[in-house]
Design a protein around this motif. Structure first.
Motif, PDB file in Angstrom:
ATOM      1  N   GLU A  11       7.790  -7.578 -13.467  1.00  0.00           N
ATOM      2  CA  GLU A  11       8.890  -6.850 -12.850  1.00  0.00           C
ATOM      3  C   GLU A  11       8.441  -5.770 -11.856  1.00  0.00           C
ATOM      4  OE1 GLU A  11      10.617  -7.031 -17.394  1.00  0.00           O
ATOM      5  OE2 GLU A  11      10.423  -5.090 -16.376  1.00  0.00           O
ATOM      6  N   ILE A  12       9.325  -5.509 -10.889  1.00  0.00           N
ATOM      7  CA  ILE A  12       9.150  -4.404  -9.946  1.00  0.00           C
ATOM      8  C   ILE A  12      10.308  -3.435 -10.155  1.00  0.00           C
ATOM      9  CG2 ILE A  12       8.971  -3.722  -7.529  1.00  0.00           C
ATOM     10  CD1 ILE A  12       6.645  -5.430  -8.359  1.00  0.00           C
ATOM     11  N   HIS A  13       9.979  -2.148 -10.381  1.00  0.00           N
ATOM     12  CA  HIS A  13      10.991  -1.136 -10.634  1.00  0.00           C
ATOM     13  C   HIS A  13      10.930  -0.053  -9.560  1.00  0.00           C
ATOM     14  CE1 HIS A  13      11.997  -2.316 -14.874  1.00  0.00           C
ATOM     15  NE2 HIS A  13      10.831  -2.924 -14.738  1.00  0.00           N
ATOM     16  N   GLU A  14      12.096   0.341  -9.097  1.00  0.00           N
ATOM     17  CA  GLU A  14      12.224   1.508  -8.227  1.00  0.00           C
ATOM     18  C   GLU A  14      12.887   2.600  -9.050  1.00  0.00           C
ATOM     19  OE1 GLU A  14      13.762   2.564  -3.747  1.00  0.00           O
ATOM     20  OE2 GLU A  14      14.950   1.171  -4.942  1.00  0.00           O
ATOM     21  N   GLY A  15      12.089   3.544  -9.515  1.00  0.00           N
ATOM     22  CA  GLY A  15      12.616   4.498 -10.480  1.00  0.00           C
ATOM     23  C   GLY A  15      12.979   3.754 -11.756  1.00  0.00           C
ATOM     24  N   ARG A  16      14.229   3.893 -12.182  1.00  0.00           N
ATOM     25  CA  ARG A  16      14.691   3.199 -13.378  1.00  0.00           C
ATOM     26  C   ARG A  16      15.360   1.862 -13.071  1.00  0.00           C
ATOM     27  NH1 ARG A  16      17.423   7.937 -17.169  1.00  0.00           N
ATOM     28  NH2 ARG A  16      15.546   9.240 -17.380  1.00  0.00           N
ATOM     29  N   GLU A  17      15.442   1.517 -11.782  1.00  0.00           N
ATOM     30  CA  GLU A  17      16.160   0.302 -11.388  1.00  0.00           C
ATOM     31  C   GLU A  17      15.216  -0.887 -11.231  1.00  0.00           C
ATOM     32  OE1 GLU A  17      19.246  -1.340  -7.945  1.00  0.00           O
ATOM     33  OE2 GLU A  17      18.431   0.696  -7.829  1.00  0.00           O
ATOM     34  N   LEU A  18      15.614  -2.004 -11.810  1.00  0.00           N
ATOM     35  CA  LEU A  18      14.880  -3.252 -11.664  1.00  0.00           C
ATOM     36  C   LEU A  18      15.247  -3.864 -10.318  1.00  0.00           C
ATOM     37  CD1 LEU A  18      13.106  -5.495 -13.025  1.00  0.00           C
ATOM     38  CD2 LEU A  18      15.243  -6.413 -13.977  1.00  0.00           C
ATOM     39  N   VAL A  19      14.282  -3.979  -9.397  1.00  0.00           N
ATOM     40  CA  VAL A  19      14.608  -4.419  -8.042  1.00  0.00           C
ATOM     41  C   VAL A  19      13.991  -5.765  -7.665  1.00  0.00           C
ATOM     42  CG1 VAL A  19      14.973  -2.076  -7.231  1.00  0.00           C
ATOM     43  CG2 VAL A  19      12.697  -3.101  -7.024  1.00  0.00           C
ATOM     44  N   ARG A  59       0.828  -1.216   0.000  1.00  0.00           N
ATOM     45  CA  ARG A  59       0.000   0.000   0.000  1.00  0.00           C
ATOM     46  C   ARG A  59       0.858   1.260   0.000  1.00  0.00           C
ATOM     47  NH1 ARG A  59      -3.016  -2.742   4.125  1.00  0.00           N
ATOM     48  NH2 ARG A  59      -4.978  -3.588   3.318  1.00  0.00           N
ATOM     49  N   ARG A  60       1.964   1.204   0.722  1.00  0.00           N
ATOM     50  CA  ARG A  60       2.816   2.383   0.889  1.00  0.00           C
ATOM     51  C   ARG A  60       3.868   2.516  -0.207  1.00  0.00           C
ATOM     52  NH1 ARG A  60       4.113   1.700   7.397  1.00  0.00           N
ATOM     53  NH2 ARG A  60       2.007   2.156   8.154  1.00  0.00           N
ATOM     54  N   SER A  61       4.022   1.478  -1.009  1.00  0.00           N
ATOM     55  CA  SER A  61       5.122   1.444  -1.973  1.00  0.00           C
ATOM     56  C   SER A  61       4.920   2.428  -3.129  1.00  0.00           C
ATOM     57  CB  SER A  61       5.279   0.033  -2.538  1.00  0.00           C
ATOM     58  OG  SER A  61       6.311  -0.009  -3.492  1.00  0.00           O
ATOM     59  N   THR A  62       6.026   2.984  -3.588  1.00  0.00           N
ATOM     60  CA  THR A  62       6.009   3.823  -4.787  1.00  0.00           C
ATOM     61  C   THR A  62       6.621   3.088  -5.975  1.00  0.00           C
ATOM     62  OG1 THR A  62       8.157   4.794  -4.193  1.00  0.00           O
ATOM     63  CG2 THR A  62       6.176   5.944  -3.427  1.00  0.00           C
ATOM     64  N   TRP A  63       6.894   1.802  -5.805  1.00  0.00           N
ATOM     65  CA  TRP A  63       7.487   1.023  -6.886  1.00  0.00           C
ATOM     66  C   TRP A  63       6.487   0.814  -8.023  1.00  0.00           C
ATOM     67  CZ3 TRP A  63       9.832  -3.280  -3.288  1.00  0.00           C
ATOM     68  CH2 TRP A  63      10.918  -2.726  -2.592  1.00  0.00           C
ATOM     69  N   ARG A  64       7.036   0.655  -9.210  1.00  0.00           N
ATOM     70  CA  ARG A  64       6.221   0.493 -10.419  1.00  0.00           C
ATOM     71  C   ARG A  64       6.253  -0.966 -10.878  1.00  0.00           C
ATOM     72  NH1 ARG A  64       7.855   0.683 -15.752  1.00  0.00           N
ATOM     73  NH2 ARG A  64       9.926   1.368 -15.072  1.00  0.00           N
ATOM     74  N   VAL A  65       5.104  -1.456 -11.314  1.00  0.00           N
ATOM     75  CA  VAL A  65       4.993  -2.814 -11.842  1.00  0.00           C
ATOM     76  C   VAL A  65       5.025  -2.762 -13.363  1.00  0.00           C
ATOM     77  CG1 VAL A  65       3.607  -4.926 -11.852  1.00  0.00           C
ATOM     78  CG2 VAL A  65       3.562  -3.421  -9.851  1.00  0.00           C
ATOM     79  N   ALA A  66       5.742  -3.688 -13.985  1.00  0.00           N
ATOM     80  CA  ALA A  66       5.836  -3.705 -15.450  1.00  0.00           C
ATOM     81  C   ALA A  66       5.882  -5.141 -15.957  1.00  0.00           C
ATOM     82  CB  ALA A  66       7.085  -2.956 -15.915  1.00  0.00           C
ATOM     83  N   ILE A  67       5.493  -5.313 -17.213  1.00  0.00           N
ATOM     84  CA  ILE A  67       5.548  -6.601 -17.891  1.00  0.00           C
ATOM     85  C   ILE A  67       6.507  -6.496 -19.069  1.00  0.00           C
ATOM     86  CG2 ILE A  67       4.244  -8.233 -19.330  1.00  0.00           C
ATOM     87  CD1 ILE A  67       1.805  -7.630 -17.643  1.00  0.00           C
ATOM     88  N   ASN A  68       7.491  -7.369 -19.099  1.00  0.00           N
ATOM     89  CA  ASN A  68       8.410  -7.482 -20.251  1.00  0.00           C
ATOM     90  C   ASN A  68       9.184  -6.202 -20.562  1.00  0.00           C
ATOM     91  OD1 ASN A  68       7.563 -10.138 -20.649  1.00  0.00           O
ATOM     92  ND2 ASN A  68       5.970  -9.549 -22.105  1.00  0.00           N
ATOM     93  N   ARG A  98      16.096  -7.558  -5.078  1.00  0.00           N
ATOM     94  CA  ARG A  98      17.215  -6.691  -4.710  1.00  0.00           C
ATOM     95  C   ARG A  98      16.827  -5.705  -3.612  1.00  0.00           C
ATOM     96  NH1 ARG A  98      18.948  -5.647 -11.000  1.00  0.00           N
ATOM     97  NH2 ARG A  98      20.389  -7.413 -11.206  1.00  0.00           N
ATOM     98  N   ARG A  99      15.571  -5.773  -3.183  1.00  0.00           N
ATOM     99  CA  ARG A  99      15.075  -4.963  -2.081  1.00  0.00           C
ATOM    100  C   ARG A  99      14.173  -5.841  -1.221  1.00  0.00           C
ATOM    101  NH1 ARG A  99      18.081  -2.106  -4.475  1.00  0.00           N
ATOM    102  NH2 ARG A  99      17.867   0.114  -5.057  1.00  0.00           N
ATOM    103  N   THR A 100      14.034  -5.484   0.036  1.00  0.00           N
ATOM    104  CA  THR A 100      13.157  -6.228   0.933  1.00  0.00           C
ATOM    105  C   THR A 100      11.738  -6.300   0.366  1.00  0.00           C
ATOM    106  OG1 THR A 100      14.442  -5.514   2.848  1.00  0.00           O
ATOM    107  CG2 THR A 100      12.232  -6.349   3.278  1.00  0.00           C
TER     108      THR A 100
END
Length: 210
Positions: free
Chosen positions: A103-111, A55-64, A131-133
């Motif tokens: 995929e889960i991205h933090e900004g431009r980084e694949l985490v 709920r609190r996350s600002t991470w972005r979800v992406a496919i391929n 790569r992140r908790t």
């Protein structure tokens, strides 16, 4: 006989999958577990702490968005069954539309992320990384939600680890798995038919159905 993407897909269709002993071993062998790991698409266990983090996350979800990067990250560990040929084969399957990354991205980084192969309404999960908790847990939970919304019926995890069991994974017999696989291969679903939901939308759906 050299492995090809077509042979690989045939292997999945009859319930087997390829592995190597380690990244530097050129030999690939087929695996047909006596007990099979499966993630029920209506049984993902989302703990309160994970739901709160999503709920609190600002991470972005992406496919391929970065399939090769996801496979590379999955192989980037001390012990891995992903050798150079396996990596090349899955990239070929991706180009054919049969392998996908969630995929889960933090900004431009694949985490974090998970990748796998699709046939019919079956998703054969190959590997995941973090790569992140909580990144792999979020990727897995969001992937389960996505598969369910896209009409998939089977999420094969190959083996059942303690980590997967804690998230709702179960183990079934080889015979039971083959029945599930047969039903899944007779259906049709597309991994890319819908865009991925946000982490917040995944949590909202999870709390509505729990």
């Amino acid at each position: 006989m050299d492995l090809t993407p077509e042979i690989l897909l045939h292997g999945y269709s009859i319930g087997i999958f390829p592995m190597a002993e380690h990244r530097d071993d050129p030999e690939i062998f087929w695996v047909d577990p006596r007990r099979r790991g499966v993630m029920p698409l209506d049984g993902f266990h989302m703990s309160r702490s994970l739901a709160r983090a999503m709920r609190r996350s600002t991470w972005r979800v992406a496919i391929n968005a970065d399939f090769d990067g996801t496979v590379e990250a999955c192989a980037d560990r001390a012990e891995t069954w992903i050798n150079a040929e396996i990596r090349s084969l899955y990239n070929a399957l991706h180009n054919l539309g049969h392998a996908h990354s969630f995929e889960i991205h933090e900004g431009r980084e694949l985490v974090g992320g998970v990748y796998g192969v699709t046939l019919g309404t079956a998703f054969f999960g190959e590997s995941m990384f973090s790569r992140r908790t909580n990144a792999s847990k979020m990727a897995l939970g969001a992937c389960v939600d996505h598969l369910r919304r896209c009409g998939f019926t089977l999420f094969d995890t190959q083996f059942l680890t303690d980590h997967l069991a804690s998230l709702g994974g179960i183990e079934v017999s080889r015979a039971a798995y083959h029945k599930m696989l047969e039903r899944a291969l007779n259906g049709k679903a597309s991994f890319t038919t819908l865009p991925p939901a946000t982490l917040q939308e995944v949590v909202q759906r999870s709390t509505q159905t729990s």
